[in-house]
Design a protein around this motif. Structure first.
Motif, PDB file in Angstrom:
ATOM      1  N   GLY A 173      36.453 -60.107   4.134  1.00 10.87           N
ATOM      2  CA  GLY A 173      35.538 -61.071   3.542  1.00 10.87           C
ATOM      3  C   GLY A 173      36.083 -61.714   2.284  1.00 10.87           C
ATOM      4  O   GLY A 173      35.885 -62.914   2.043  1.00 10.87           O
TER       5      GLY A 173
ATOM      6  N   LEU B 291      25.188 -65.949  12.225  1.00  7.98           N
ATOM      7  CA  LEU B 291      26.365 -65.411  12.885  1.00  7.98           C
ATOM      8  C   LEU B 291      26.040 -64.337  13.918  1.00  7.98           C
ATOM      9  O   LEU B 291      26.803 -64.130  14.862  1.00  7.98           O
TER      10      LEU B 291
ATOM     11  N   LEU C 178      30.794 -60.375   5.175  1.00  9.32           N
ATOM     12  CA  LEU C 178      30.077 -61.555   4.689  1.00  9.32           C
ATOM     13  C   LEU C 178      29.616 -61.356   3.241  1.00  9.32           C
ATOM     14  O   LEU C 178      29.675 -62.287   2.431  1.00  9.32           O
TER      15      LEU C 178
ATOM     16  N   LEU D 205      36.191 -65.442   9.302  1.00  6.62           N
ATOM     17  CA  LEU D 205      35.650 -64.124   8.990  1.00  6.62           C
ATOM     18  C   LEU D 205      35.194 -63.400  10.257  1.00  6.62           C
ATOM     19  O   LEU D 205      35.501 -62.217  10.463  1.00  6.62           O
ATOM     20  N   LYS D 206      34.485 -64.107  11.112  1.00  8.36           N
ATOM     21  CA  LYS D 206      33.973 -63.495  12.337  1.00  8.36           C
ATOM     22  C   LYS D 206      35.099 -63.081  13.275  1.00  8.36           C
ATOM     23  O   LYS D 206      35.064 -61.993  13.874  1.00  8.36           O
TER      24      LYS D 206
ATOM     25  N   ARG E  22      22.943 -66.400   5.924  1.00 12.51           N
ATOM     26  CA  ARG E  22      24.229 -66.669   6.585  1.00 12.51           C
ATOM     27  C   ARG E  22      24.468 -65.717   7.749  1.00 12.51           C
ATOM     28  O   ARG E  22      24.986 -66.125   8.805  1.00 12.51           O
TER      29      ARG E  22
ATOM     30  N   ASN F  90      36.266 -69.205   5.624  1.00 10.19           N
ATOM     31  CA  ASN F  90      35.086 -69.759   6.278  1.00 10.19           C
ATOM     32  C   ASN F  90      34.515 -68.716   7.229  1.00 10.19           C
ATOM     33  O   ASN F  90      35.149 -67.698   7.522  1.00 10.19           O
ATOM     34  N   ASP F  91      33.315 -68.978   7.726  1.00 14.36           N
ATOM     35  CA  ASP F  91      32.629 -68.005   8.570  1.00 14.36           C
ATOM     36  C   ASP F  91      33.325 -67.796   9.907  1.00 14.36           C
ATOM     37  O   ASP F  91      33.286 -66.699  10.469  1.00 14.36           O
ATOM     38  N   GLU F  92      33.953 -68.841  10.433  1.00 15.09           N
ATOM     39  CA  GLU F  92      34.646 -68.701  11.710  1.00 15.09           C
ATOM     40  C   GLU F  92      35.805 -67.724  11.576  1.00 15.09           C
ATOM     41  O   GLU F  92      35.981 -66.819  12.406  1.00 15.09           O
TER      42      GLU F  92
ATOM     43  N   ASN G 105      32.508 -61.964   1.115  1.00 17.38           N
ATOM     44  CA  ASN G 105      32.758 -63.391   1.029  1.00 17.38           C
ATOM     45  C   ASN G 105      31.786 -64.065   0.062  1.00 17.38           C
ATOM     46  O   ASN G 105      32.177 -64.958  -0.705  1.00 17.38           O
TER      47      ASN G 105
END
Length: 387
Positions: free
Chosen positions: A135, A196, A170, A144-145, A192, A140-142, A173
């Motif tokens: 994190g 996800l 997250l 991170l996932k 957020r 970005n979230d993409e 992050n």
């Protein structure tokens, strides 16, 4: 503070939190303070501290990260293969206190199972150990996932393990992106994370736990009171849906106060090293190295993850990425052939990489043996009063 500062704070915060919580691991909320009444200093070995597998996993994960998300089409595969190789070598050092799921996964990796099929069905908190640095690093979230899924499924395949690790990543992050502003609120994380997570039973259970985090913060609960509200009266277990909510609550309750947060989670009892490590990684991401008590950093002594080595990881070694090779799938063969191939592989490795084997295995074995002796001393101490 730069992203480099956030990652450095994350790794140092996790290492120091791990070392602070390690002496009380496995003790109940009642017994722990009786044996270790002070939580404002290292107590593992004559005023000094060492890290456990929580620190190992975070540092190995940092070293396995490719330079940047959009520069490699096989980004997730490269990261997963490299981390899998690091776990293989780490396992040969016979780490003390390794989780059952991680142990089984490492055995499968050495038997030739690809890192996409080495995981076992478990909701232990191993993936959460590796999630904080992901994190702190992700942009970005993409990204991170993708990173969390690759890291988690090497060892754990229960969706709860992935969702819990995603929540930790997250939160890290959030800590990294808000470190120059006011302390973040738990509502930011829940909003957020809700986008996800899928809509299934395991994800909805985590959503419910995070709602309790938000409510507990609003009520002004202490960390110990929140753990008690979750029913963790004897201590926080290694189940990821116990570990993660307590660590997240401690982070949002004391986002800028590392010195207060770590003793608070340690007083909860149970899996104190992992909960303190995750909490320390989250707060360290936000406050950086300057926000970690200097005397705690000075008392942290370990190998190979010393303070100096961790600083080199962030400043140089994370940039020198070379993906690990694919391993031959021995598991597809009959057992007799498998045994022969494994013996041949061991002989080849010993002949071709004697220096690597000596450095990576023998020294790690020696370190873990000395670590075990100290742990044994703590076990003997726990047999004595006060009870």
């Amino acid at each position: 503070m730069t992203n480099e500062d956030a990652v450095l704070g994350c790794l140092l915060g996790q290492a120091v939190g791990d070392a602070m919580g390690l002496p009380m691991e496995g003790l109940s909320r009642r017994r722990g303070p009786r044996l270790y009444p002070r939580h404002d200093r290292m107590q593992f070995f004559f005023g000094y501290g060492m890290g456990s597998d929580d620190t190992d996993h975070a540092c190995m994960t940092a070293l396995a990260l490719p330079p940047r998300y959009d520069e490699r089409p096989d980004y997730a595969n490269a990261f997963r293969r490299d981390l899998a190789w690091r776990l293989r070598w780490w396992f040969l050092g016979v780490p003390v206190g390794i989780g059952k799921a991680t142990l089984k996964a490492c055995v499968k990796l050495w038997l030739g199972f690809p890192s996409t099929k080495s995981g076992v069905f478990s909701a232990g908190n191993g993936p959460a150990m590796r999630a904080t640095v992901l994190g702190a690093w992700a942009e970005n979230d993409e990204e991170l996932k993708v990173l969390v899924r690759a890291s988690t499924r090497i060892t754990h395949t229960d969706p709860k393990a992935e969702y819990g690790a995603l929540a930790v990543a997250l939160a890290a992050n959030v800590a990294a992106t808000t470190r120059d502003g006011p302390a973040p609120s738990a509502e930011v994380l829940t909003a957020r994370l809700d986008e996800l997570l899928p809509h299934d039973t395991a994800a909805d259970e985590l959503r419910g736990l995070l709602r309790q985090v938000v409510e507990g913060i609003a009520e002004g609960l202490t960390v110990e009171a929140f753990a008690e509200k979750l029913g963790l009266t004897r201590g926080v277990s290694g189940y990821i849906y116990h570990t993660v909510p307590v660590a997240l609550f401690a982070f949002f309750r004391h986002a800028d106060d590392y010195r207060t947060a770590i003793p608070a989670v340690i007083r909860c009892g149970g899996d104190t090293d992992t909960v303190a490590a995750i909490t320390g990684g989250l707060i360290g991401t936000r406050v950086g190295k300057p926000g970690i008590p200097a005397e705690w950093l000075a008392s942290y002594r370990d190998w190979p993850w010393s303070v100096g080595r961790i600083e080199r990881i962030v400043k140089k070694e994370m940039l020198d990425f070379t993906p690990g090779p694919q391993m031959f799938p021995f598991y597809k063969f009959w057992l007799p052939f498998q045994i022969v191939l494994l013996l041949l592989m061991c002989v080849a490795m010993l002949l071709a990489y004697p220096v690597l084997v000596l450095l990576r295995v023998t020294t790690r074995l020696l370190r873990n043996f000395l670590f075990f002796l100290v742990v044994l001393g703590h076990i003997v101490r726990r047999m004595l009063p006060p009870y």
